[in-house]
Design an enzyme around this catalytic site. Structure first.
Site, PDB file in Angstrom:
ATOM      1  N   HIS A 157       0.831  -1.225   0.000  1.00  0.00           N
ATOM      2  CA  HIS A 157       0.000   0.000   0.000  1.00  0.00           C
ATOM      3  C   HIS A 157       0.860   1.269   0.000  1.00  0.00           C
ATOM      4  O   HIS A 157       0.413   2.311   0.464  1.00  0.00           O
ATOM      5  CB  HIS A 157      -0.939   0.052   1.210  1.00  0.00           C
ATOM      6  CG  HIS A 157      -1.697  -1.210   1.444  1.00  0.00           C
ATOM      7  ND1 HIS A 157      -2.944  -1.446   0.915  1.00  0.00           N
ATOM      8  CD2 HIS A 157      -1.354  -2.330   2.134  1.00  0.00           C
ATOM      9  CE1 HIS A 157      -3.357  -2.654   1.281  1.00  0.00           C
ATOM     10  NE2 HIS A 157      -2.410  -3.221   2.019  1.00  0.00           N
ATOM     11  N   SER A 279      16.415  20.606 -15.959  1.00  0.00           N
ATOM     12  CA  SER A 279      15.214  21.419 -16.146  1.00  0.00           C
ATOM     13  C   SER A 279      15.623  22.765 -16.723  1.00  0.00           C
ATOM     14  O   SER A 279      16.718  23.256 -16.459  1.00  0.00           O
ATOM     15  CB  SER A 279      14.528  21.602 -14.792  1.00  0.00           C
ATOM     16  OG  SER A 279      13.811  22.818 -14.763  1.00  0.00           O
TER      17      SER A 279
END
Ligand code: ARG
Length: 451
Positions: A157, A279
């Site tokens: 999970h 970036s």
């Protein structure tokens, strides 16, 4: 407008021509060497049943051999106005040899010709794929062995769950490839059967020797029933693409893990700076674009079996032009997957591992089950031990013992990598690529000797 194999003196509307030829001129280039090999086997067989003379065979084989060399050199082209590779090869033979070139199509149709081309192409591409899978597999096993002592939190999970290790992590993807190879082997066995001789889909009144072309081309057997042989168009591609999709699924899952593990919030692995991208605005960025693109490409590849199913699903038995479209979906799949396999292999061989993950006490709770099991071994019933440890964690006084001892098969302390390697080797041996290679070499050599 150039000549057509089926020209009967009626010219086809130009727009219809463009629409029906579609992307064949581009796709058929991939099939060209195999089209030539298929023709070599076919005419050798035609000579054996008296439909060509020995001299004609010799001339044709010689010419086909030089066309084969052209296809391998990258200079082979399907000319403007020529429909497909089958037409191009026949056109070249007829230009060079006149009427002899026109004889090669006896007992054959483009329907079984394209089938055999696709099978020969596919088995070669499967071989390349197996080689790339094995290369990645070897790297994953080596990394698993190298880092088997380094612990890593296991998640369920996306919540920290139990101790895992880099030995398990790398090894898990290696073993996933083992099963993918198993699926690919089944697909290969379907691929390596000879459809040649089924002609338009209903055989021929010539006494074709299909066993002979089967042997010459190194196929394991033939697709016996001529109607079934034609039904194999699309089926082989669907089965093979499913096997490739299975490999793609392994890679996309690995890519997701890798993206997540490089995130600063995890910090489990690092990629060499030259394997990251930056970036345009944020100067600090080193992004895992390679894994992101691997993930999306491999997810896209998994839709291909579905596309092939949709193209073929509502067709009755027999040949339909619909089948042509499968080529543009299926053929590029191999290069795209192999590109991803090679990229992932490179990234996995050079990835840097954080060996100190467990010194961060945020991961302490993953040792809770170890403690419970310790108490069980001391005689405390499991449910009581569970409660006791749970309460200690809630109260903030749980002290983990990080010296774990997992000994059963496939666990942190007993990875069974040797078993996984042995299984993989036995699967790879079954492909028997040598047999195919020998047959193709011999077929090409026969021409040299006949010169
Ligand atoms: N380009 C065709 C294909 O890929 C070749 C076979 C053509 N056969 C035919 N009956 N029109 O299916």
């Amino acid at each position: 407008m150039a000549q057509k194999l089926w020209d009967k003196g009626i010219s086809v509307n130009e727009e219809v021509e463009r629409f029906t030829v579609g992307r064949d001129q581009e796709m058929d280039i991939f099939l060209a060497p195999y089209d030539v090999l298929g023709s070599m086997a076919h005419i050798t067989m035609l000579e054996s049943i008296g439909l060509l003379s020995a001299d004609e065979l010799k001339l044709l084989l010689e010419e086909l051999r030089s066309i084969y060399a052209l296809t391998r050199s990258g200079w082979f082209q399907i000319e403007e106005g020529v429909e497909d590779v089958h037409s191009q090869v026949e056109l070249m033979l007829t230009r060079r040899l006149g009427d002899v070139g026109k004889k090669i199509h006896s007992g054959r149709s483009r329907n079984d010709q394209v089938l055999v081309d696709l099978k020969l192409f596919t088995r070669t591409k499967i071989r390349e794929t197996v080689e790339n899978v094995v290369a990645l597999f070897d790297i994953l096993i080596a990394q698993s062995e190298r880092y088997k002592e380094v612990l890593l939190p296991g998640y369920t999970h996306l919540q920290v769950a139990m101790p895992s290790s880099f030995g398990l992590w790398f090894g898990a993807y290696a073993e996933s490839l083992t099963d993918d190879l198993q699926v690919l082997l089944a697909a290969y066995k379907i691929t390596n059967r000879n459809p040649l001789g089924s002609a338009a889909g209903y055989g021929s009144s010539f006494p074709l020797n299909r066993q002979m072309t089967t042997d010459l081309l190194g196929f394991d057997s033939m697709d016996y029933n001529v109607v079934y042989a034609q039904m194999g168009r699309g089926k082989m591609e669907r089965v093979v693409s499913s096997a490739l999709a299975s490999i793609a699924a392994t890679l996309s899952k690995l890519a997701f893990d890798a993206c997540m593990f490089t995130s600063q919030n995890f910090g489990f692995i690092k990629l060499a700076p030259q394997y990251t991208t930056g970036s345009s605005i944020m100067p600090h960025k080193k992004n895992p674009d390679v894994f992101e693109l691997t993930r999306s490409k491999c997810n896209k590849l998994q839709a291909i079996p579905q596309q092939i199913t949709m193209i073929t699903n509502n067709l009755p038995s027999g040949y339909y032009r619909d089948l042509q479209i499968i080529k543009e979906v299926f053929i590029p799949m191999f290069d795209e997957l192999n590109d991803c396999l090679k990229m992932v292999a490179r990234m996995m061989s050079e990835v840097k591992i954080n060996t100190q993950i467990m010194s961060d006490n945020r991961y302490d709770p993953i040792f809770s089950v170890e403690k419970v099991n310790e108490l069980v071994l001391e005689g405390v019933p499991f449910r009581d031990a569970y409660k006791q440890v749970g309460q200690a964690i809630e109260a903030g006084n749980f002290i983990p013992n990080k010296n774990i001892c997992h000994t059963h098969e496939g666990s942190i302390g007993n990875l069974c990598n040797d078993k996984i390697v042995a299984l993989t080797q036995s699967i790879v041996a079954e492909f028997n690529f040598k047999k195919v290679q020998n047959a193709e070499n011999e077929l090409l050599l026969t021409t040299t000797q006949s010169e």
